[in-house]
Motif scaffolding. Structure first.
Motif, short mmCIF file in Angstrom:
data_model
loop_
_atom_site.label_atom_id
_atom_site.label_comp_id
_atom_site.label_asym_id
_atom_site.label_seq_id
_atom_site.Cartn_x
_atom_site.Cartn_y
_atom_site.Cartn_z
N PRO A 157 0.52 -1.03 0.07
CA PRO A 157 0.00 0.44 0.31
C PRO A 157 0.97 1.16 0.28
O PRO A 157 1.67 1.09 0.93
CB PRO A 157 -0.77 0.33 1.32
N ASP A 159 0.39 4.16 1.17
CA ASP A 159 -0.51 5.40 1.88
C ASP A 159 -1.08 7.04 1.33
O ASP A 159 -1.54 7.15 1.73
CB ASP A 159 -0.12 5.32 3.06
N THR A 162 -3.81 7.72 -0.88
CA THR A 162 -5.14 7.68 -0.18
C THR A 162 -5.74 8.84 -0.55
O THR A 162 -5.00 9.38 0.64
CB THR A 162 -5.55 6.90 1.32
N LYS A 163 -6.94 8.87 -1.05
CA LYS A 163 -7.98 9.68 -0.48
C LYS A 163 -9.40 10.02 0.28
O LYS A 163 -9.62 8.70 -0.44
CB LYS A 163 -8.34 10.62 -1.79
N GLU A 164 -9.90 9.86 0.87
CA GLU A 164 -11.37 9.40 1.42
C GLU A 164 -12.26 10.91 1.68
O GLU A 164 -10.84 11.54 2.53
CB GLU A 164 -10.61 8.53 2.27
N ARG A 308 -9.95 1.26 -6.63
CA ARG A 308 -8.58 1.41 -5.86
C ARG A 308 -7.92 0.33 -6.95
O ARG A 308 -7.91 0.67 -8.15
CB ARG A 308 -8.94 -0.70 -4.73
N SER A 337 -13.61 6.92 -1.98
CA SER A 337 -12.32 6.94 -0.94
C SER A 337 -11.26 5.77 -1.94
O SER A 337 -12.25 5.69 -2.85
CB SER A 337 -12.90 5.27 -0.44
N SER A 338 -10.21 6.30 -1.99
CA SER A 338 -8.71 6.25 -3.35
C SER A 338 -8.23 5.15 -3.07
O SER A 338 -7.71 6.25 -2.58
CB SER A 338 -9.50 7.38 -4.70
N LYS A 339 -7.87 4.50 -3.11
CA LYS A 339 -6.40 4.08 -2.59
C LYS A 339 -5.13 3.50 -3.53
O LYS A 339 -6.14 2.26 -4.80
CB LYS A 339 -5.93 2.52 -1.34
N GLN A 340 -4.14 3.16 -3.24
CA GLN A 340 -3.06 2.27 -4.35
C GLN A 340 -2.53 1.82 -3.96
O GLN A 340 -1.48 2.23 -2.74
CB GLN A 340 -2.42 4.01 -5.19
N ASN A 341 -1.80 0.86 -4.12
CA ASN A 341 -0.83 0.17 -3.85
C ASN A 341 0.04 -0.02 -5.07
O ASN A 341 -0.58 -0.36 -6.51
CB ASN A 341 -1.75 -1.78 -3.60
#
Ligand code: MCN
Ligand code: MOS
Length: 762
Positions: A157, A159, A162-164, A308, A337-341
């Motif tokens: 991840p 971090d 991350t946008k939420e 994601r 919500s956006s997250k990235q790995n």
């Protein structure tokens, strides 16, 4: 010609030359006649030639290098291996973070990707170096490798990405209308016409490097650190560049090999990568995967977006392709919500390719919006207007300017969008299914470091100097226009000098920032030079204007006079000579005057982004809307893009002719991305199978239809000194989803994996 016509022609040419005029490229004649010399064309005394040997495995150890036959081959001067190449020091990364290791060896003992440089041969001629390189035998202990993003698990991840806000997942779960889909983009390459490479020459402890470069000062810093010499002892020269598209901003392993070889041999070394080596020496755009889930009410109003993303990166380096970049700002949503790995695979570290982040990000969200529109039975354009973001949904700041509604309207009008029939497969022309699709795009406005020196010379001509670059975007031309307009001299009297790290400093040419920065710096420097000239003209007793009761003077067509025309009128050259001056020189830059020399150094040699695009009260971006027609052969599944209309907001344009050409270049690249481009990796040894310009498919003229671009921008005073926003990267963003959406409209088949090749349609 009548007097009236002559006056008209003169004012036309003034308009052409001024900022905003459609002046043709001032560097055009030099390029067409061959007078423009590119990096590898330097003719140097005693030049030697280096050739690289790349790993044939994707992971493992080099157990032995047998170089005996190569060493005695004709003309060979040195065979460099990890054991024989001189030791270099570690260099800091582009953020300026200190190196993790004290020393650096650009030739690998531990292989982490296929094609990684393991040895090099230097010889008197290129042919001798090639022949000898074929005699070098490298033995490996091969280890298992991961070559595909899909085989690397969930990854790590990131971090910081991350946008939420709100409660995106819970709202999505309860939304009346929902879509959720996965979108993939493959590894893509910059594929600039001019390959990577350099000529390196040492004179004592001074290094000169002729190398195509998007960032002279940053690369000079890296060389200085590798060799432990002061920054000032390195000179990078790069006046002309055959395209970069993001790939030419760093000094790379091959650069270190050539510079080290030159130092070891005491002779200049030329090293030009082969076409396949271009695919493995700097990373292409990382392969990406995204899922986009959108929940909406029955009127089409978005309630939640859950995003994601994952991109591939290297085993020994991290590249983040920010997949939530567009997702978070394009549409108004109360929950997000956006997250990235990132997933490590055995590849060279992926890198920047035109609109890194925004481009694949738009492929996800702009296809997903289209899917939602169909789900709701809404027109895709209507869908976008219902969810128009009146302010930045993430930072809640006002847009500096956002002419996206205007772009939708102008693009739809010119394209004839209203005539579209909504049903998929409802429009056809004989054997061809016709599809009309659209998508939006955006790119942030980045503001950073740039200095320019403007010189008014005794003959009345003007020189503009900067260590920034022109890789085809038009920097030479717009800076000439800026200086000509500010000083009131004809544009042909302005000489712009770029691409030499001895000139006034500039940060990286990336992220569509250079035009705004450098027009600002040149405008400032030229204004200062003009003020000084006028000040002297009014105050110096030797000046013919001395004693004139004017508080200012004006310069037009290179001649200086009082605003109301009383008193003398002189050329700049005559005035300078009356004043006894050789010339006037002024420097302008884009950073606060209070910056210390160290802060300045950090700003032009690292990606120290002094001013984020959301700094202060505004969120600054350029915007666009693409409308595309495709024709899909019903039997063969072949897709042709037959029409593109794009309306774009880049603020004020410094030169509409060049901006249009930039936008079209981006759109053409977007067509390639949608239909053709795909780096194919051999699963056994991790080799890029199509690492050449015959097999790595790029669009040709025959693939490109008529492209219409419409500028809908207005001057944006919050984005740059002269009111422009970014142009170079905007055009590509949103093209691939517009085409994918058009293909769905044509065929009823949703292709979520780029490129859209015929086997995915039949
Ligand atoms: N321009 C304008 N009005 C504006 C802004 C720009 O008329 N308001 C025009 C000018 O001609 C300017 C050009 O557009 O020279 C690009 O300006 P800008 O958007 O500031 O981009 P940069 O000068 O920073 O150029 C870099 C950008 C990037 S990041 C990539 S990648 C890219 C691109 O430009 N690579 C290119 N365009 C390219 N064009 C060519 N021919 N080759 C590349 O490798
Ligand atoms: Mo452009 S990819 O930011 O050089």
């Amino acid at each position: 010609m009548t007097v009236h016509e002559m006056k008209h022609a003169a004012s036309d040419s003034a308009r052409l030359e001024a900022v905003g005029g459609r002046l043709s490229r001032v560097d055009g004649p030099a390029k067409i006649t061959g007078a423009a010399h590119y990096a590898f064309e330097q003719q140097l005394e005693g030049l030697t030639h280096a050739v690289l040997i790349g790993a044939t495995i994707a992971a493992g150890k080099v157990t032995a290098i047998d170089s005996r036959a190569a060493e005695t081959a004709p003309g060979v001067l040195a065979v460099l291996t990890p054991d024989t190449i001189m030791e270099l020091r570690g260099a800091s990364d582009w953020f300026g973070s200190p190196p993790s290791r004290k020393t650096y060896c650009p030739l690998a003992r531990e292989v982490t990707y296929s094609g990684q440089h393991v040895a090099a041969v230097v010889a008197e001629t290129f042919e001798q170096a090639v022949a000898a390189a074929a005699l070098v035998k490298v033995s490996y202990d091969e280890a298992p490798a991961i070559v595909d993003l899909g085989d690397g698990g969930d990854g790590i991840p990131i971090d910081a990405m991350t946008k939420e806000w709100g409660d995106a997942e819970a709202t999505f779960a309860e939304a009346p209308v929902r879509i959720c889909a996965a979108y993939n983009t493959p590894r893509e390459f910059q594929a600039a016409m001019e390959p990577h490479g350099l000529i390196a020459r040492w004179e004592g402890d001074e290094l000169t490097v002729w190398e195509p470069s998007q960032w002279l000062d940053g690369m000079a810093r890296t060389y200085a650190e590798w060799f432990g010499i002061p920054f000032e002892k390195v000179r990078l020269v790069s006046p002309y560049i055959g395209g970069g598209f993001g790939s030419k901003a760093l000094a790379l392993a091959h650069s270190a090999v050539a510079a080290a070889a030159a130092k070891m041999l005491g002779r200049p070394v030329k090293l030009v990568l082969t076409r396949p080596q271009n695919f493995t020496s700097y990373g292409g755009r990382a392969a990406t995967r995204q899922t986009v889930a959108i929940g909406a009410d029955r009127n089409g109003k978005i309630q939640s977006i859950v995003h994601r993303g994952v991109n591939e990166t290297a085993v020994d380096g991290t590249w983040v392709e920010p997949l939530g970049a567009v997702t978070s700002i394009m549409y108004a949503t109360p929950n997000f919500s956006s997250k990235q790995n990132v997933v490590r695979v055995n590849t060279v570290v992926p890198g920047a390719k035109r609109a890194p982040g925004e481009n694949p990000s738009a492929f996800g969200i702009e296809c997903a919006i289209d899917e939602l529109a169909y789900e709701l039975g809404l027109d895709p354009l209507e869908m976008r207007l219902i969810n128009y973001a009146e302010q930045d949904p993430h930072t809640k700041k006002a847009w500096s300017t956002r002419q996206l509604r205007e772009a939708f309207a102008a693009g739809a009008e010119a394209f004839g969008w209203a005539k579209r029939s909504a049903e998929p497969r409802s429009m056809r022309d004989g054997h061809h299914l016709i599809g009309w699709g659209m998508a939006a795009g955006t790119y942030p406005v980045r503001r950073a470091y740039g200095e320019a020196v403007v010189k008014l010379l005794s003959d009345g001509s003007v020189e503009v100097e900067s260590s920034s670059i022109d890789m085809g975007q038009g920097t030479y031309t717009i800076l000439a226009q800026t200086a000509a307009e500010t000083l009131g001299v004809p544009v042909e009297r302005v000489l712009v000098k770029l691409g030499d790290s001895r000139l006034a400093r500039a940060g990286v040419t990336g992220g569509s920032r250079l035009a705004g920065i450098m027009t600002g710096a040149v405008h400032k420097a030229a204004s200062q030079a003009l003020d000084e000239l006028i000040g002297l003209a009014l105050s110096d007793p030797r000046s013919p204007f001395h004693g004139l009761q004017a508080n200012t003077l004006v310069v037009k067509e290179g001649r200086i006079a009082s605003p109301r025309g009383e008193g003398p009128e002189l050329s700049i050259s005559e005035l300078l000579s009356a004043l006894g001056r050789e010339g006037i020189e002024a420097k302008g830059d884009t950073v606060p005057a209070s910056f210390t020399p160290e802060q300045r150094y950090n700003n032009y040699t690292t990606i120290a982004m002094a001013l984020p695009h959301t700094e202060g009260d505004y969120s600054r971006h350029s915007w666009c809307a693409h409308f595309v027609e495709v024709r899909v052969d019903e039997d063969f599944g072949t897709v042709r893009v037959s029409r593109v209309v794009s309306a774009l907001d880049s603020g004020r344009l410094y030169n509409p002719k060049l901006a249009e050409s930039q936008w079209k270049g981006g759109i053409i690249m977007g067509i390639g991305q949608a239909l053709l481009e795909e780096g194919i990796v051999d699963r056994r040894h991790g080799r890029i199978v199509n690492g050449n310009l015959a097999d790595y498919m790029l669009p040709t003229n025959a693939d490109i239809p008529d492209i219409q671009t419409i500028s809908v921008g207005i001057p944006d005073p919050h984005s740059s000194a002269l009111g422009g926003k970014g142009v170079g990267e905007l055009g590509i963003v949103g093209v691939a989803p517009a085409i994918a959406n058009a293909v769905f409209h044509a065929t009823g088949k949703r292709v979520r994996d780029l490129p859209i090749t015929l086997e995915k349609l039949i």
